[in-house]
Write a protein that holds these residues in place. Structure first.
Motif, PDB file in Angstrom:
ATOM      1  N   GLY A   6       0.819  -1.209   0.000  1.00  0.00           N
ATOM      2  CA  GLY A   6       0.000   0.000   0.000  1.00  0.00           C
ATOM      3  C   GLY A   6       0.845   1.247   0.000  1.00  0.00           C
ATOM      4  N   ASN A   7       0.698   2.047   1.039  1.00  0.00           N
ATOM      5  CA  ASN A   7       1.403   3.326   1.128  1.00  0.00           C
ATOM      6  C   ASN A   7       2.644   3.275   2.008  1.00  0.00           C
ATOM      7  OD1 ASN A   7      -0.422   4.702  -0.553  1.00  0.00           O
ATOM      8  ND2 ASN A   7      -1.849   4.935   1.141  1.00  0.00           N
ATOM      9  N   THR A   8       3.142   2.074   2.271  1.00  0.00           N
ATOM     10  CA  THR A   8       4.329   1.926   3.111  1.00  0.00           C
ATOM     11  C   THR A   8       5.414   1.164   2.357  1.00  0.00           C
ATOM     12  OG1 THR A   8       2.888   1.829   5.054  1.00  0.00           O
ATOM     13  CG2 THR A   8       5.167   1.156   5.365  1.00  0.00           C
ATOM     14  N   LEU A   9       6.635   1.679   2.429  1.00  0.00           N
ATOM     15  CA  LEU A   9       7.788   1.055   1.792  1.00  0.00           C
ATOM     16  C   LEU A   9       8.880   0.876   2.842  1.00  0.00           C
ATOM     17  CD1 LEU A   9       9.439   0.201  -0.771  1.00  0.00           C
ATOM     18  CD2 LEU A   9      10.139   2.604  -0.932  1.00  0.00           C
ATOM     19  N   PHE A  10       9.446  -0.334   2.901  1.00  0.00           N
ATOM     20  CA  PHE A  10      10.556  -0.642   3.797  1.00  0.00           C
ATOM     21  C   PHE A  10      11.804  -0.841   2.940  1.00  0.00           C
ATOM     22  CE2 PHE A  10       6.701  -1.986   5.859  1.00  0.00           C
ATOM     23  CZ  PHE A  10       6.867  -1.600   7.176  1.00  0.00           C
ATOM     24  N   VAL A  11      12.898  -0.190   3.321  1.00  0.00           N
ATOM     25  CA  VAL A  11      14.152  -0.256   2.568  1.00  0.00           C
ATOM     26  C   VAL A  11      15.271  -0.702   3.502  1.00  0.00           C
ATOM     27  CG1 VAL A  11      15.816   1.003   1.146  1.00  0.00           C
ATOM     28  CG2 VAL A  11      13.381   1.613   1.053  1.00  0.00           C
ATOM     29  N   GLY A  12      15.896  -1.837   3.191  1.00  0.00           N
ATOM     30  CA  GLY A  12      17.019  -2.327   3.977  1.00  0.00           C
ATOM     31  C   GLY A  12      18.307  -1.644   3.577  1.00  0.00           C
ATOM     32  N   GLN A  13      19.180  -1.442   4.560  1.00  0.00           N
ATOM     33  CA  GLN A  13      20.474  -0.801   4.317  1.00  0.00           C
ATOM     34  C   GLN A  13      21.548  -1.536   5.105  1.00  0.00           C
ATOM     35  OE1 GLN A  13      20.806   3.236   5.772  1.00  0.00           O
ATOM     36  NE2 GLN A  13      22.608   3.641   4.525  1.00  0.00           N
ATOM     37  N   THR A  14      22.391  -2.271   4.403  1.00  0.00           N
ATOM     38  CA  THR A  14      23.551  -2.911   5.030  1.00  0.00           C
ATOM     39  C   THR A  14      24.764  -2.575   4.186  1.00  0.00           C
ATOM     40  OG1 THR A  14      23.167  -4.965   3.810  1.00  0.00           O
ATOM     41  CG2 THR A  14      22.234  -4.820   6.015  1.00  0.00           C
ATOM     42  N   THR A  15      25.796  -2.077   4.841  1.00  0.00           N
ATOM     43  CA  THR A  15      26.959  -1.587   4.095  1.00  0.00           C
ATOM     44  C   THR A  15      28.114  -2.565   4.049  1.00  0.00           C
ATOM     45  OG1 THR A  15      27.728  -0.477   6.080  1.00  0.00           O
ATOM     46  CG2 THR A  15      26.448   0.827   4.537  1.00  0.00           C
ATOM     47  N   SER A  16      28.289  -3.361   5.084  1.00  0.00           N
ATOM     48  CA  SER A  16      29.428  -4.267   5.112  1.00  0.00           C
ATOM     49  C   SER A  16      29.170  -5.368   6.121  1.00  0.00           C
ATOM     50  CB  SER A  16      30.706  -3.515   5.484  1.00  0.00           C
ATOM     51  OG  SER A  16      30.633  -3.098   6.832  1.00  0.00           O
ATOM     52  N   LEU A  17      30.066  -6.297   6.200  1.00  0.00           N
ATOM     53  CA  LEU A  17      29.932  -7.384   7.164  1.00  0.00           C
ATOM     54  C   LEU A  17      29.992  -6.877   8.598  1.00  0.00           C
ATOM     55  CD1 LEU A  17      32.097 -10.158   5.478  1.00  0.00           C
ATOM     56  CD2 LEU A  17      29.615  -9.928   5.487  1.00  0.00           C
ATOM     57  N   GLU A  18      30.634  -5.725   8.825  1.00  0.00           N
ATOM     58  CA  GLU A  18      30.765  -5.181  10.169  1.00  0.00           C
ATOM     59  C   GLU A  18      29.577  -4.311  10.572  1.00  0.00           C
ATOM     60  OE1 GLU A  18      33.305  -4.580   7.785  1.00  0.00           O
ATOM     61  OE2 GLU A  18      34.197  -6.478   8.339  1.00  0.00           O
ATOM     62  N   ALA A  19      28.708  -3.965   9.655  1.00  0.00           N
ATOM     63  CA  ALA A  19      27.639  -3.008   9.931  1.00  0.00           C
ATOM     64  C   ALA A  19      26.484  -3.616  10.719  1.00  0.00           C
ATOM     65  CB  ALA A  19      27.104  -2.445   8.617  1.00  0.00           C
ATOM     66  N   ALA A  20      25.889  -2.793  11.588  1.00  0.00           N
ATOM     67  CA  ALA A  20      24.693  -3.218  12.316  1.00  0.00           C
ATOM     68  C   ALA A  20      23.505  -3.296  11.361  1.00  0.00           C
ATOM     69  CB  ALA A  20      24.403  -2.240  13.453  1.00  0.00           C
ATOM     70  N   GLY A  21      23.448  -2.391  10.392  1.00  0.00           N
ATOM     71  CA  GLY A  21      22.363  -2.370   9.409  1.00  0.00           C
ATOM     72  C   GLY A  21      21.171  -1.561   9.887  1.00  0.00           C
ATOM     73  N   ALA A  22      20.224  -1.331   8.968  1.00  0.00           N
ATOM     74  CA  ALA A  22      19.038  -0.542   9.288  1.00  0.00           C
ATOM     75  C   ALA A  22      17.923  -0.863   8.300  1.00  0.00           C
ATOM     76  CB  ALA A  22      19.359   0.949   9.235  1.00  0.00           C
ATOM     77  N   VAL A  23      16.709  -0.526   8.712  1.00  0.00           N
ATOM     78  CA  VAL A  23      15.548  -0.553   7.822  1.00  0.00           C
ATOM     79  C   VAL A  23      14.932   0.837   7.876  1.00  0.00           C
ATOM     80  CG1 VAL A  23      13.253  -1.501   7.393  1.00  0.00           C
ATOM     81  CG2 VAL A  23      15.099  -3.016   8.138  1.00  0.00           C
ATOM     82  N   HIS A  24      14.776   1.456   6.717  1.00  0.00           N
ATOM     83  CA  HIS A  24      14.152   2.769   6.607  1.00  0.00           C
ATOM     84  C   HIS A  24      12.693   2.565   6.225  1.00  0.00           C
ATOM     85  CE1 HIS A  24      17.903   5.143   6.712  1.00  0.00           C
ATOM     86  NE2 HIS A  24      18.421   4.029   6.216  1.00  0.00           N
TER      87      HIS A  24
END
Length: 158
Positions: A91-109
């Motif tokens: 619908g009107n919601t989009l989730f975007v994953g963000q991982t930069t490297s093996l050491e990164a904690a990562g995020a979801v926007h």
């Protein structure tokens, strides 16, 4: 349920997008993540060598021809930041994953589409542990959004 020709049209969009996208979208990982919601398609390019990771937005114009209608980057974007590694939309919601490297904690926007059709960044959900790689994958089920953390617990995942 969508008509079979609509699915074929969307497949054709994905195939043609790489050929018609701008020079910035011509990196090898363009299309490594994709999501569809309604009449919009989202294509991720998490490791662009020349700029921040991007999510490209496509939709049909008035004649039904699919075209790029926008693109988004993380609010704190940097070159090759992993933004767009995973995508999920409903619908009107989009989730975007963000991982930069093996050491990164990562995020979801999390993004919300407004009444004017524009996508607005709502929040950033951060991984708790260094190396967790939170946001590497995302799935939706009803009102529930789940993201894996493939590097959590000393690489055992969560």
């Amino acid at each position: 349920m969508s008509h079979p020709l609509q699915r074929v049209s969307l497949c054709a969009l994905v195939a043609l997008t790489a050929a018609t996208a701008g020079a910035a979208a011509q990196d090898l990982n363009f299309g490594s993540a994709m999501a569809v919601s309604g009449r919009q398609a989202f294509i991720g390019q998490p490791a662009n060598s020349y700029s921040a990771g991007m999510v490209y937005v496509y939709g049909p114009d008035a004649k039904g021809v699919w075209r790029q209608t926008g693109r988004m980057a993380a609010p704190d974007s940097v070159s090759a930041d992993g933004f767009g590694r995973a995508l999920a939309a409903d619908g009107n919601t989009l989730f975007v994953g963000q991982t930069t490297s093996l050491e990164a904690a990562g995020a979801v926007h999390v993004y919300q589409r407004g009444a004017n059709g524009a996508w607005t960044h709502v929040t950033r959900l951060a991984g708790a542990d260094s190396g967790a790689r939170f946001g590497r994958n995302i799935t939706l089920s009803g009102d529930l959004a789940l993201s894996g953390a493939t590097g959590a617990d000393s690489g055992k995942g969560a």
